[in-house]
Design a protein around this motif. Sequence first.
Motif, PDB file in Angstrom:
ATOM      1  N   PRO A   8       0.622  -1.282   0.166  1.00 40.58           N
ATOM      2  CA  PRO A   8      -0.290   0.081   0.180  1.00 40.58           C
ATOM      3  C   PRO A   8       1.114   1.118  -0.489  1.00 40.58           C
ATOM      4  O   PRO A   8       1.985   1.337   0.743  1.00 40.58           O
ATOM      5  CB  PRO A   8      -1.419   0.214   1.002  1.00 40.58           C
ATOM      6  N   SER A   9       0.128   2.166  -0.646  1.00 42.23           N
ATOM      7  CA  SER A   9       0.916   3.788  -0.460  1.00 42.23           C
ATOM      8  C   SER A   9      -0.226   4.956  -0.514  1.00 42.23           C
ATOM      9  O   SER A   9      -0.932   4.835  -2.037  1.00 42.23           O
ATOM     10  CB  SER A   9       1.945   3.547  -1.767  1.00 42.23           C
ATOM     11  N   THR A  10       0.570   5.725   0.342  1.00 40.32           N
ATOM     12  CA  THR A  10      -0.514   7.178  -0.381  1.00 40.32           C
ATOM     13  C   THR A  10       0.304   7.937  -1.151  1.00 40.32           C
ATOM     14  O   THR A  10      -0.432   8.621  -2.521  1.00 40.32           O
ATOM     15  CB  THR A  10      -1.699   7.693   0.880  1.00 40.32           C
ATOM     16  N   ARG A  11       0.706   8.427   0.204  1.00 38.82           N
ATOM     17  CA  ARG A  11       2.104   9.642  -0.645  1.00 38.82           C
ATOM     18  C   ARG A  11       2.772   8.596  -2.048  1.00 38.82           C
ATOM     19  O   ARG A  11       3.046   9.722  -3.090  1.00 38.82           O
ATOM     20  CB  ARG A  11       3.152  10.149   0.127  1.00 38.82           C
ATOM     21  N   THR A  12       3.691   8.280  -2.309  1.00 37.12           N
ATOM     22  CA  THR A  12       4.295   8.000  -2.846  1.00 37.12           C
ATOM     23  C   THR A  12       3.690   7.516  -4.335  1.00 37.12           C
ATOM     24  O   THR A  12       4.469   7.648  -4.849  1.00 37.12           O
ATOM     25  CB  THR A  12       5.403   6.475  -2.892  1.00 37.12           C
ATOM     26  N   ARG A  68       7.627  -0.979  -6.045  1.00 34.88           N
ATOM     27  CA  ARG A  68       7.023  -0.864  -4.446  1.00 34.88           C
ATOM     28  C   ARG A  68       7.466  -2.384  -3.581  1.00 34.88           C
ATOM     29  O   ARG A  68       5.732  -3.474  -4.702  1.00 34.88           O
ATOM     30  CB  ARG A  68       6.033  -0.033  -3.455  1.00 34.88           C
ATOM     31  N   HIS A  95      14.113   3.006  -0.033  1.00 33.73           N
ATOM     32  CA  HIS A  95      13.312   4.304  -0.491  1.00 33.73           C
ATOM     33  C   HIS A  95      14.436   5.529  -1.102  1.00 33.73           C
ATOM     34  O   HIS A  95      13.691   6.133  -0.656  1.00 33.73           O
ATOM     35  CB  HIS A  95      12.557   4.684   0.414  1.00 33.73           C
ATOM     36  N   GLN A 124      12.430   9.380  -1.275  1.00 32.79           N
ATOM     37  CA  GLN A 124      11.967   9.518   0.027  1.00 32.79           C
ATOM     38  C   GLN A 124      13.261  10.387   0.462  1.00 32.79           C
ATOM     39  O   GLN A 124      13.664  10.972   1.685  1.00 32.79           O
ATOM     40  CB  GLN A 124      11.199   8.835   1.180  1.00 32.79           C
ATOM     41  N   PRO A 133       7.802  10.562   7.501  1.00 33.06           N
ATOM     42  CA  PRO A 133       7.759   9.965   5.924  1.00 33.06           C
ATOM     43  C   PRO A 133       6.619  10.109   5.742  1.00 33.06           C
ATOM     44  O   PRO A 133       5.964   9.758   4.543  1.00 33.06           O
ATOM     45  CB  PRO A 133       8.989   9.191   6.472  1.00 33.06           C
ATOM     46  N   GLY A 134       4.949   9.539   7.567  1.00 32.58           N
ATOM     47  CA  GLY A 134       4.255   9.579   7.025  1.00 32.58           C
ATOM     48  C   GLY A 134       4.179   7.751   6.800  1.00 32.58           C
ATOM     49  O   GLY A 134       5.087   7.093   5.836  1.00 32.58           O
ATOM     50  N   PRO A 135       3.487   7.257   6.394  1.00 31.54           N
ATOM     51  CA  PRO A 135       2.055   7.495   7.190  1.00 31.54           C
ATOM     52  C   PRO A 135       2.119   7.741   9.198  1.00 31.54           C
ATOM     53  O   PRO A 135       2.972   6.930   9.642  1.00 31.54           O
ATOM     54  CB  PRO A 135       0.657   6.887   7.063  1.00 31.54           C
TER      55      PRO A 135
HETATM   56  N1   CP Z   1       6.183   7.793   2.819  1.00 31.47           N
HETATM   57  C1   CP Z   1       6.034   7.259   1.994  1.00 31.47           C
HETATM   58  O1   CP Z   1       6.064   5.957   1.759  1.00 31.47           O
HETATM   59  O2   CP Z   1       4.472   7.009   2.702  1.00 31.47           O
HETATM   60  P1   CP Z   1       3.272   6.150   1.489  1.00 31.47           P
HETATM   61  O3   CP Z   1       3.327   4.534   2.221  1.00 31.47           O
HETATM   62  O4   CP Z   1       2.045   6.509   1.985  1.00 31.47           O
HETATM   63  O5   CP Z   1       3.505   5.457   0.202  1.00 31.47           O
END
Ligand code: CP
Length: 308
Positions: free
Chosen positions: A55-59, A108, A138, A141, A266-268
């Motif tokens: 899963p990923s939101t930002r990347t 990823r 990463h 990041q 870096p989140g989340p």
């Molecule tokens: N920082 C980062 O990789 O966030 P995501 O998992 O939301 O992509």
Amino acid sequence: MSPRLRHLTTLENLPRETIERLLDRAESLRDACAHGTRKLDVLAGRTVLNLFFEPSTRTRTSFELAARRLGADVVNFDIGLSSTSKGEELFDTLHTLEAMHLDAIIVRHKESGTPEELVRHAMSGVSVINAGDGNRAHPTQGLLDALTIRQHRPDFENLRVVICGDIKHSRVARSDITALATLGVKEIRLCGPQELMPGIEEVPQGRRYDRFDQAIDGADAVIMLRLQKERMASIELPDEAAYFTHYGLDQRRLALAAPGCLVMHPGPINRGIEIAPEVADGAQSRILEQVGNGVFIRMAVLNELLAR
Ligand code: CP
């Protein structure tokens, strides 16, 4: 001038000049967007695939925005709806997608080393970008974190940067350490419970601290990490309340850092576990700046790899 990159799987062994070139390009793209440029056409006719097995939101979102802003076509591969669920193997999936004429694969994967495997098996002319593999790297990041720090504190040779939390399972920590060490940061401090610290042979850089109060003393930037429960099969999870007491960033601890210390993550984020809500949302927080910089760093990387 350092050679142009064809793939970006890790920051290790990248010359300082290459990292600085990517940061500088991200800054110019940021300036262009701030002056109203919404879309460029440097990647017109190029096709980029987002291949996320985790899963990923930002990347994922920022890679998509970055590619579109440069004029590329983007395909978001939906693992859940794909033939992966019918047992198709990774390299069969790769060759199937390549047959549709791709220029870059952004991957990823939970297994460390998958991006290099794809480089070995991919058709020539297809670039591979690592969007996070296991606990190993990463790279985008690492670059966006370095850019965020540089925007506030370009004097890397004077900086003390703390990375705190689950370093053992963190690909972000590894890429941050590589980027910051390559760029000449004076002091990198690593802090976390013993069971969440990688072996020295695995991560040789950085001075290690058990006690967060000592690690953060006089620090100029602090990067907090999430407890990566999904990678902790053989480790007993720390009790979350006790973890916050020892390794959480709250106002009292932040007051021990240098004035204006940058608060990063870096989140989340998990509020109340590794960071107090009032610190995550506070005046020193750079967390949303990191997210914004992610788009420009990913534009810079795509431009480096794919622009004709
Ligand atoms: N920082 C980062 O990789 O966030 P995501 O998992 O939301 O992509």
